[in-house]
Each structure stands twice: as structure tokens, then as C-alpha cells.
Enzyme design. Structure first.
Site, mmCIF file in Angstrom:
data_model
loop_
_atom_site.group_PDB
_atom_site.id
_atom_site.type_symbol
_atom_site.label_atom_id
_atom_site.label_comp_id
_atom_site.label_asym_id
_atom_site.label_seq_id
_atom_site.Cartn_x
_atom_site.Cartn_y
_atom_site.Cartn_z
ATOM 1 N N LYS A 104 -10.279 -7.942 6.831
ATOM 2 C CA LYS A 104 -9.311 -7.699 7.908
ATOM 3 C C LYS A 104 -9.946 -8.205 9.249
ATOM 4 O O LYS A 104 -10.983 -8.019 9.600
ATOM 5 C CB LYS A 104 -9.357 -6.219 8.043
ATOM 6 C CG LYS A 104 -8.614 -5.425 6.949
ATOM 7 C CD LYS A 104 -8.544 -4.104 7.134
ATOM 8 C CE LYS A 104 -8.021 -3.178 6.021
ATOM 9 N NZ LYS A 104 -8.075 -1.521 5.971
ATOM 10 N N ASP A 108 -13.876 -2.441 2.068
ATOM 11 C CA ASP A 108 -13.126 -2.552 3.207
ATOM 12 C C ASP A 108 -13.917 -2.048 4.420
ATOM 13 O O ASP A 108 -14.503 -2.896 4.884
ATOM 14 C CB ASP A 108 -11.898 -1.522 2.720
ATOM 15 C CG ASP A 108 -10.780 -1.632 4.028
ATOM 16 O OD1 ASP A 108 -9.778 -1.134 3.951
ATOM 17 O OD2 ASP A 108 -11.248 -2.155 5.169
ATOM 18 N N GLY A 123 -4.489 -4.890 5.555
ATOM 19 C CA GLY A 123 -3.474 -4.486 6.341
ATOM 20 C C GLY A 123 -4.032 -3.382 7.215
ATOM 21 O O GLY A 123 -4.498 -2.440 6.733
ATOM 22 N N ASN A 128 -10.383 5.023 0.782
ATOM 23 C CA ASN A 128 -10.838 5.390 2.234
ATOM 24 C C ASN A 128 -11.998 6.210 2.438
ATOM 25 O O ASN A 128 -12.004 7.305 3.132
ATOM 26 C CB ASN A 128 -9.702 5.498 3.200
ATOM 27 C CG ASN A 128 -8.648 4.478 3.296
ATOM 28 O OD1 ASN A 128 -7.549 4.567 2.785
ATOM 29 N ND2 ASN A 128 -9.056 3.413 3.950
ATOM 30 N N GLU A 148 -10.952 0.423 -4.240
ATOM 31 C CA GLU A 148 -11.507 0.125 -2.693
ATOM 32 C C GLU A 148 -12.068 1.115 -1.939
ATOM 33 O O GLU A 148 -11.581 2.188 -1.989
ATOM 34 C CB GLU A 148 -10.308 -0.204 -1.962
ATOM 35 C CG GLU A 148 -10.055 -0.884 -0.721
ATOM 36 C CD GLU A 148 -8.965 -1.382 -0.018
ATOM 37 O OE1 GLU A 148 -7.719 -1.348 -0.671
ATOM 38 O OE2 GLU A 148 -8.825 -1.373 1.388
ATOM 39 N N ASP A 157 -6.997 2.700 -3.429
ATOM 40 C CA ASP A 157 -7.800 2.835 -2.358
ATOM 41 C C ASP A 157 -8.087 4.324 -1.803
ATOM 42 O O ASP A 157 -7.394 4.874 -1.727
ATOM 43 C CB ASP A 157 -7.190 2.054 -1.079
ATOM 44 C CG ASP A 157 -7.955 1.804 0.149
ATOM 45 O OD1 ASP A 157 -7.494 1.212 1.098
ATOM 46 O OD2 ASP A 157 -9.074 2.410 0.223
ATOM 47 N N LYS A 166 -1.003 -0.741 -4.439
ATOM 48 C CA LYS A 166 -1.896 -0.126 -4.258
ATOM 49 C C LYS A 166 -1.732 1.385 -3.769
ATOM 50 O O LYS A 166 -0.771 1.574 -3.228
ATOM 51 C CB LYS A 166 -2.444 -0.872 -3.032
ATOM 52 C CG LYS A 166 -3.608 -0.203 -2.283
ATOM 53 C CD LYS A 166 -4.239 -1.031 -1.425
ATOM 54 C CE LYS A 166 -4.723 -0.296 -0.147
ATOM 55 N NZ LYS A 166 -5.348 -1.205 0.832
ATOM 56 N N LEU A 167 -2.337 2.196 -4.593
ATOM 57 C CA LEU A 167 -2.026 3.632 -4.454
ATOM 58 C C LEU A 167 -3.338 4.299 -3.509
ATOM 59 O O LEU A 167 -4.420 4.066 -3.941
ATOM 60 C CB LEU A 167 -2.228 4.348 -5.685
ATOM 61 C CG LEU A 167 -1.031 3.878 -6.777
ATOM 62 C CD1 LEU A 167 -1.097 4.736 -8.219
ATOM 63 C CD2 LEU A 167 0.342 4.066 -6.090
ATOM 64 N N LYS A 168 -2.890 4.873 -2.500
ATOM 65 C CA LYS A 168 -3.980 5.636 -1.785
ATOM 66 C C LYS A 168 -4.425 6.891 -2.781
ATOM 67 O O LYS A 168 -3.460 7.362 -3.264
ATOM 68 C CB LYS A 168 -3.475 6.185 -0.535
ATOM 69 C CG LYS A 168 -3.332 5.321 0.594
ATOM 70 C CD LYS A 168 -4.627 4.413 0.978
ATOM 71 C CE LYS A 168 -4.154 3.369 2.160
ATOM 72 N NZ LYS A 168 -5.344 2.875 2.491
ATOM 73 N N SER A 218 0.924 -1.254 -0.071
ATOM 74 C CA SER A 218 -0.029 -0.094 0.126
ATOM 75 C C SER A 218 0.917 1.085 -0.065
ATOM 76 O O SER A 218 1.732 1.368 0.758
ATOM 77 C CB SER A 218 -0.789 -0.007 1.173
ATOM 78 O OG SER A 218 -1.841 0.959 1.087
HETATM 79 C C1 NPQ Z 1 -2.382 -1.007 4.451
HETATM 80 C C2 NPQ Z 1 -3.497 -0.026 4.189
HETATM 81 O O1 NPQ Z 1 -3.758 0.776 3.512
HETATM 82 N N1 NPQ Z 1 -4.459 -0.017 5.359
HETATM 83 C C3 NPQ Z 1 -5.715 0.647 5.837
HETATM 84 C C4 NPQ Z 1 -5.639 1.895 5.999
HETATM 85 C C5 NPQ Z 1 -4.747 2.336 6.885
HETATM 86 C C6 NPQ Z 1 -3.736 3.334 6.817
HETATM 87 C C7 NPQ Z 1 -2.955 3.736 7.560
HETATM 88 C C8 NPQ Z 1 -3.270 3.397 9.035
HETATM 89 C C9 NPQ Z 1 -2.289 3.747 10.089
HETATM 90 C C10 NPQ Z 1 -2.438 3.208 11.286
HETATM 91 C C11 NPQ Z 1 -3.533 2.281 11.501
HETATM 92 C C12 NPQ Z 1 -4.102 1.891 10.494
HETATM 93 C C13 NPQ Z 1 -4.154 2.286 9.402
HETATM 94 C C14 NPQ Z 1 -4.964 2.086 8.261
HETATM 95 C C15 NPQ Z 1 -6.576 0.333 4.351
HETATM 96 O O2 NPQ Z 1 -6.448 -0.613 3.713
HETATM 97 O O3 NPQ Z 1 -7.563 1.186 4.201
HETATM 98 MG MG MG Z 2 -8.703 0.055 2.662
#
Ligand code: NPQ
Ligand code: MG
Length: 368
Positions: free
Chosen positions: A263, A239, A291, A191, A214, A189, A161-163, A135
């Protein structure tokens, strides 16, 4: 097992680099570990909530409080419990999936160590190694992003995976495609950063052959995701919305998603995670393991889960070094783009005492 001792241990681990998402930038990962002692064995659980309720409604101080006042007393009052008992015993308490998951994980780890069984065997793993994605956070510039992506590809990650967020979406994806080609497995992703009114804009991602987009919309906007899915060709993956097997079945039935990010912390534990896997397999919906910047404890359990047959897409089961210079367990190191599934009893890993001490900020033994 009968819980004779339970510790709540707060740890704080610096990230190797800032990790920016649509909900903010993290430079340190605070975590809550649950240690259980009973029947001459100990088990570890990891609560993946953030320090602040930015990803989901849970946050670490609330998780510690609900464990201290409600969840641990309830499991203790139940006397001798097995891991499948924990969710039932905790079901009267609403929500707090990540806190519940940590306690169940600790009991499961202890139980499996006693029985000499690994998480992988218990969950039904069919692979002994899993392909790993990574990620990649939102960056200050496209060149900085391309350097980061190039580094991860050089390390062997099999999926990028790009935020994304409004203002950082089409251009970064275009730049990665132009630099690294069409064969790189690529997904995004958001979010929850968009609304269904952004559908036409998000359709501009369609030409880039992404594996998935995502969680573009709010956690509770199932119908919005179904509407968005009718307007874009990139498969929608959920997610934050998938908080249980029932929620997964509903989202699939409503055509809100074609792929699911599982998750264990978000859904209340590894046993519910397996049930979601089974529901998705029954519907022909691919799943992958998400993750939450876990330490090697949660990472070990996630890699075991990712070895189940329905996990047909690379997950965010990155190596320890993606986030931490020094993990609290022996580090998970990528080999040919894969991580080996732990084979030892329980999690198959334990905290390294002096590393754990270095990152510990508080230890609280809950009264018997
Ligand atoms: C790997 C990934 O992108 N995880 C989450 C987002 C995320 C990103 C940053 C975080 C920082 C601290 C605790 C949880 C976190 C979860 C997701 O998939 O949406
Ligand atoms: Mg996510």
C-alpha cells in the site's frame, strides 16, 4: 518543480454500504487531498489515513497538521525539487508515511504531467490492465455475506477477500466455499485481530485452500507471525507490518510472511512501494496492491502500480462503485474482472470539479 501553491482539501464521501472490519464499521470515507501548483502545472496527492487511528497510528487531522507545520515548509525550503527528492527532504521527520506519501504523490503527478509521462510508465508497468479482487466486510449474518459475495462474483471480481475476526472466521469461509466452490480465489484479512495463541484455531482455516491470511497479528509482532506461520499451512501475508522496504526485507528474512500487500500510503509513497516490489521480487515473494478506499486519484495510481511484474496476485483495486456512488474522478469500472491502467500523463485522471465541490468539507491554502 518549485511549489508556488499547496492546498489541503478535506473531503467526505458516503460509502455505498457500511464496511465492517475487526477495527470497526465505516459508513463514510473522510480523506485529505493535497493539491500542488508550480511551474504552470498542478498535481494531486491523496492521503489514505483514516479519520481515526484504527488501522494504523496515522489519522487525518494529524496528517494535515504535519503537512502544514513540517512537511510542506520543508519541501518549499528545498526550492526546486523532483519527486525522488521529496522523501529525502522529508526524512528528518519521523513516521507520518501517509502524509509524506500524499505530498510525494502530488509532486510526482505534477512532474509527470509536465513531462507527458504516465505513472504506469514511470513505475515500470508491464500490463495495460490488472485483475481485480474485492474486500468484503464482516456481515450481520452468513446469508447476507453470501448475497454480497455472489453479487461481487456476478460483477466479475476475480478474487474474494473476507474480513475476519474472532467469532467470524471459520464459518463464513466454510459457507463461501460450500456455496461458491473450491475454484474461487479466496483469502481473509484479520487486521491484527488475533494473537499467536490463536494458532490452533487459525489452523482450522487450512482445509479451505485460502490464498493467504492477511495480518492476523499485531503490526509489530513479526516473530509472532513467524511462529504462527510454522503452525498453519495457509500462507501468511503482511499488510500493516510492512512500513518500508527494509521492514519487508526483515519480515521475509524472518519467515514472517510469504506474501506482501503493498500500500503506497502505508510505506511513504509510490517510489518506496516500487522498492518494496523489487525487494519482494528478489526474494521470490508475490505481492498484490492493497486498498484504502481511495478515490479515483489514488485508485489510478494503485492500478498503475498493480501493473508491475511482481504483482502476481489480484489486488484490492476494486472499481469505484465498490465504495462510492459518485467518485470524484470519472469512475473506474470493472471490465471482465479487470481495470484498465490509465495511460494519460501523470495520474491520467483529474477530479471532476463539481463532484469534488460536492464532497469538499474544507479547503486550506498553505501560506507561501
Ligand atoms: C480494502 C481493505 O480492506 N483495506 C484495508 C482495511 C481498511 C478498511 C476500511 C477502511 C475504511 C476507511 C479507510 C481505510 C480503511 C482500510 C486492509 O486491507 O486492511
Ligand atoms: Mg489488510
Amino acid at each position: 518543480m518549485k511549489l508556488t501553491g499547496v492546498q489541503l482539501r478535506r473531503i467526505s464521501m458516503p460509502l455505498v454500504s457500511p464496511f465492517r472490519t475487526s477495527f470497526g464499521t465505516q459508513t463514510t470515507r473522510e480523506l485529505l487531498l493535497v493539491g500542488v501548483v508550480g511551474d504552470d502545472v498542478e498535481g494531486w496527492g491523496e492521503c489514505v489515513a483514516m479519520a481515526d487511528p484504527l488501522y494504523s497510528p496515522e489519522y487525518l487531522d494529524a496528517a494535515a497538521d504535519v503537512l502544514r507545520r513540517f512537511l510542506v515548509p520543508a519541501v518549499r525550503a528545498a526550492g526546486s525539487v523532483t519527486a525522488p527528492d521529496v522523501a529525502r527532504v522529508l526524512s528528518p521527520f519521523k513516521g507520518h508515511q501517509m502524509a509524506k506519501a500524499a505530498l510525494e504523490m502530488a509532486v510526482l503527478d505534477a512532474e509527470l504531467r509536465t513531462g507527458g509521462r504516465s505513472f504506469a510508465r514511470e513505475l515500470g508497468a508491464v500490463h495495460d490492465r490488472v485483475p481485480c479482487g474485492v474486500s468484503v466486510g464482516i456481515m450481520d449474518s452468513i446469508p447476507q455475506l453470501l448475497d454480497a459475495v455472489g453479487g461481487y462474483l456476478d460483477e466479475g471480481y476475480v478474487r474474494i477477500k473476507l474480513k475476519i475476526e474472532p467469532g467470524w472466521d471459520v464459518e463464513p469461509v466454510r459457507a463461501v466455499r460450500e456455496r461458491f466452490g473450491d475454484d474461487v480465489l479466496l483469502q481473509v484479512d484479520a487486521n491484527t485481530a488475533y494473537s499467536v495463541g490463536d494458532a490452533r484455531h487459525l489452523a482450522r482455516l487450512d482445509p479451505f485452500d485460502l490464498l493467504l491470511i492477511e495480518q492476523p497479528l499485531d503490526e509489530d509482532d513479526i516473530l509472532g507471525h513467524a511462529e504462527l506461520a510454522r503452525q498453519i499451512t495457509t500462507p501468511v501475508c503482511l499488510d500493516e507490518s510492512i512500513t518500508s522496504a527494509r521492514a519487508a526485507a526483515a519480515a521475509i528474512r524472518l519467515d514472517a510472511c510469504r506474501i506482501v500487500n503493498i500500500k503506497p500510503g502505508r510505506v511513504g509513497g509510490y517510489l518506496e512501494a516500487r522498492r518494496i516490489h523489487d525487494v519482494c521480487v528478489a526474494h521470490g515473494v508475490p505481492v498484490w496492491c492493497g486498498g484504502m478506499l481511495e478515490t479515483g486519484l489514488g485508485r489510478a495510481a494503485n492500478v498503475a502500480l498493480a501493473a508491475l511484474p511482481g504483482f502476481t496476485l489480484p489486488g484490492d483495486t476494486s472499481g469505484s462503485g465498490r465504495y462510492y456512488a459518485a467518485d470524484i474522478t470519472e469512475p473506474f469500472v470493472l471490465r471482465d474482472g479487470h481495470l484498465d491502467v490509465p495511460t494519460g500523463p501523470g495520474l491520467g485522471v483529474v477530479p471532476v470539479p463539481d463532484r469534488l465541490d460536492e464532497v469538499t468539507t474544507s479547503i486550506e491554502w498553505l501560506p507561501g
